[in-house]
Design a protein around this motif. Structure first.
Motif, PDB file in Angstrom:
ATOM      1  N   SER A 198       7.820   2.044   0.083  1.00 16.64           N
ATOM      2  CA  SER A 198       8.380   3.281   0.618  1.00 16.64           C
ATOM      3  C   SER A 198       9.836   3.440   0.153  1.00 16.64           C
ATOM      4  O   SER A 198      10.091   3.530  -1.049  1.00 16.64           O
ATOM      5  CB  SER A 198       8.259   3.282   2.136  1.00 16.64           C
ATOM      6  OG  SER A 198       8.538   4.546   2.663  1.00 16.64           O
ATOM      7  N   ASP A 218      -1.995   8.890   2.570  1.00 14.94           N
ATOM      8  CA  ASP A 218      -0.610   8.761   3.038  1.00 14.94           C
ATOM      9  C   ASP A 218      -0.067  10.133   3.442  1.00 14.94           C
ATOM     10  O   ASP A 218       0.051  11.033   2.618  1.00 14.94           O
ATOM     11  CB  ASP A 218       0.246   8.149   1.921  1.00 14.94           C
ATOM     12  CG  ASP A 218       1.622   7.703   2.396  1.00 14.94           C
ATOM     13  OD1 ASP A 218       2.178   8.355   3.304  1.00 14.94           O
ATOM     14  OD2 ASP A 218       2.140   6.711   1.852  1.00 14.94           O
ATOM     15  N   ASP A 262      -3.148   4.547   5.735  1.00 14.76           N
ATOM     16  CA  ASP A 262      -1.925   5.153   6.244  1.00 14.76           C
ATOM     17  C   ASP A 262      -0.705   4.670   5.469  1.00 14.76           C
ATOM     18  O   ASP A 262      -0.766   3.679   4.740  1.00 14.76           O
ATOM     19  CB  ASP A 262      -1.740   4.804   7.724  1.00 14.76           C
ATOM     20  CG  ASP A 262      -2.704   5.554   8.621  1.00 14.76           C
ATOM     21  OD1 ASP A 262      -3.370   6.485   8.119  1.00 14.76           O
ATOM     22  OD2 ASP A 262      -2.787   5.207   9.812  1.00 14.76           O
ATOM     23  N   HIS A 263       0.403   5.356   5.679  1.00 13.59           N
ATOM     24  CA  HIS A 263       1.668   4.925   5.096  1.00 13.59           C
ATOM     25  C   HIS A 263       2.123   3.630   5.760  1.00 13.59           C
ATOM     26  O   HIS A 263       1.949   3.427   6.964  1.00 13.59           O
ATOM     27  CB  HIS A 263       2.731   6.009   5.308  1.00 13.59           C
ATOM     28  CG  HIS A 263       4.046   5.699   4.673  1.00 13.59           C
ATOM     29  ND1 HIS A 263       4.254   5.810   3.313  1.00 13.59           N
ATOM     30  CD2 HIS A 263       5.223   5.262   5.208  1.00 13.59           C
ATOM     31  CE1 HIS A 263       5.499   5.482   3.043  1.00 13.59           C
ATOM     32  NE2 HIS A 263       6.116   5.130   4.171  1.00 13.59           N
ATOM     33  N   TYR A 274       3.582   2.643  -2.378  1.00 13.02           N
ATOM     34  CA  TYR A 274       3.783   3.953  -1.736  1.00 13.02           C
ATOM     35  C   TYR A 274       5.266   4.342  -1.785  1.00 13.02           C
ATOM     36  O   TYR A 274       5.895   4.713  -0.780  1.00 13.02           O
ATOM     37  CB  TYR A 274       3.235   3.996  -0.311  1.00 13.02           C
ATOM     38  CG  TYR A 274       3.411   2.736   0.538  1.00 13.02           C
ATOM     39  CD1 TYR A 274       4.525   2.569   1.362  1.00 13.02           C
ATOM     40  CD2 TYR A 274       2.451   1.723   0.529  1.00 13.02           C
ATOM     41  CE1 TYR A 274       4.689   1.444   2.144  1.00 13.02           C
ATOM     42  CE2 TYR A 274       2.600   0.580   1.309  1.00 13.02           C
ATOM     43  CZ  TYR A 274       3.721   0.447   2.115  1.00 13.02           C
ATOM     44  OH  TYR A 274       3.882  -0.679   2.898  1.00 13.02           O
ATOM     45  N   THR A 326      -1.868   5.368  -1.423  1.00  7.85           N
ATOM     46  CA  THR A 326      -3.131   5.827  -0.844  1.00  7.85           C
ATOM     47  C   THR A 326      -3.136   7.344  -0.774  1.00  7.85           C
ATOM     48  O   THR A 326      -2.115   7.974  -0.481  1.00  7.85           O
ATOM     49  CB  THR A 326      -3.335   5.263   0.577  1.00  7.85           C
ATOM     50  OG1 THR A 326      -2.275   5.714   1.428  1.00  7.85           O
ATOM     51  CG2 THR A 326      -3.355   3.741   0.560  1.00  7.85           C
TER      52      THR A 326
END
Length: 333
Positions: free
Chosen positions: A112, A175, A206-207, A138, A172
């Motif tokens: 992230s 996300d 999910d994130h 991500y 994903t």
């Protein structure tokens, strides 16, 4: 295993080092590749879920691992976190002998916002302060993602150049916080510059999955995803192909060619050959018509002269191509 923590200038960031102690029973692992871990947390905090568990997972795969808790806070400029990342990379390389790592095999993994930091290290830093490979989970790469938080940042894909390190990228489609387009556009920029990469987009998840296993899920079943948990072993395989593996496996020949460590030949796509000014001169001298064609249609840069010749052997005699290959071999990669 030795665990130590050092404080890095100029912002007092904390770098925790996880170093496997050497053993005469494992002589091939006396010097290991390094994995520098940047947890996520929106530059507001550094997530514990994406820190030590990730470091220990890579340690088990033959890396010595390092977790950076970089400078965070709403009022903290992103440039300070990048300073911390550069300082951590420099520390690991400067102390390579004590840390039992190869300074030419230092990868960074970020999630992230930590993925943004990893990608920034690979694109915004001076070449000597870039890692040798990036693992981007991500990751935020689009500058517009920071606007709602009152921050300004460039699109990192726009900063990709020929010196950007190879990357393994995963995200994903499910996300809902960092759209998958961040990963897709960054991968597209790598492709435009012929930088080796692997891209995995998992259909659900999910994130903030971290390892996507119960040990990092905080009790939330949505953070467990068997398919997405493949990212870590797949990233290890990518790095092993890039660098070889603890004196047991050799680097993959195709990746070596893409990273410029293999001899130049006409089997390589034009865009790889043209990174070398000497090779460009040889091609212009021997194949002026083909070079004109490349100027008018840049997409042809992704194919090789040997492929073109296979469709028009009368126009490109083998003797000519062999002669060009000999000239290319003389200049190296």
């Amino acid at each position: 295993m030795k665990i130590t923590t050092v404080t890095l200038a100029p912002n007092n960031a904390q770098l925790t080092c996880y170093v496997q102690e050497q053993s005469p029973q494992m002589p091939n692992a006396a010097v290991r590749p390094a994995m520098l871990v940047f947890p996520g947390g929106a530059y507001q905090y550094c997530s514990d879920r994406e820190a030590e568990p990730v470091a220990l997972a890579y340690l088990a795969e033959g890396f010595n691992a390092f977790v950076l808790r970089y400078t965070v806070g709403m009022d903290c400029p992103l440039e300070r976190a990048l300073q911390d990342a550069q300082a951590a990379l420099q520390y690991v390389r400067d102390h390579a002998e004590d840390l039992c790592i190869d300074p030419g095999k230092v990868a960074v993994v970020g999630f992230s916002a930590g993925g943004h930091l990893a990608a920034a290290l690979g694109t915004q830093s001076p070449v000597e302060l870039r890692p040798n490979a990036m693992i981007l989970g991500y990751a935020v790469t689009l500058g517009s993602m920071w606007t709602p938080m009152g921050r300004q940042a460039p699109d990192l894909g726009d900063l990709v150049d020929s010196q950007t390190p190879p990357a393994y990228i995963f995200a994903t489609q499910g996300d809902r916080i960092v759209p998958v387009k961040n990963s897709l556009l960054f991968a597209d920029a790598l492709a435009d510059h012929d930088i080796p990469f692997e891209l995995e987009i998992f259909p659900t998840g999910d994130h903030g999955l971290s390892l996507a296993k119960p040990c990092t899920c905080s009790g939330d079943a949505a953070m467990c995803n068997t398919e997405a948990s493949r990212w870590l072993p797949d990233s290890v395989t990518f790095l092993q192909k890039l660098w070889g593996h603890l004196e047991v496996a050799a680097p993959d020949a195709e990746l070596a060619a893409q990273t410029g460590r293999a001899p130049l030949t006409l089997k390589e796509p034009f865009k790889r050959l043209l990174r070398s000014p000497e090779a460009a001169t040889i091609l212009q001298k021997n194949l002026p018509g083909v070079m004109q064609m490349l100027d008018s249609n840049p997409l042809l840069g992704s194919i090789s002269m040997r492929m073109i010749a296979s469709f028009a052997p009368d126009q490109f005699p083998s003797a000519l191509l062999d002669s060009i290959d000999a000239e290319l071999a003389a200049i190296g990669g």
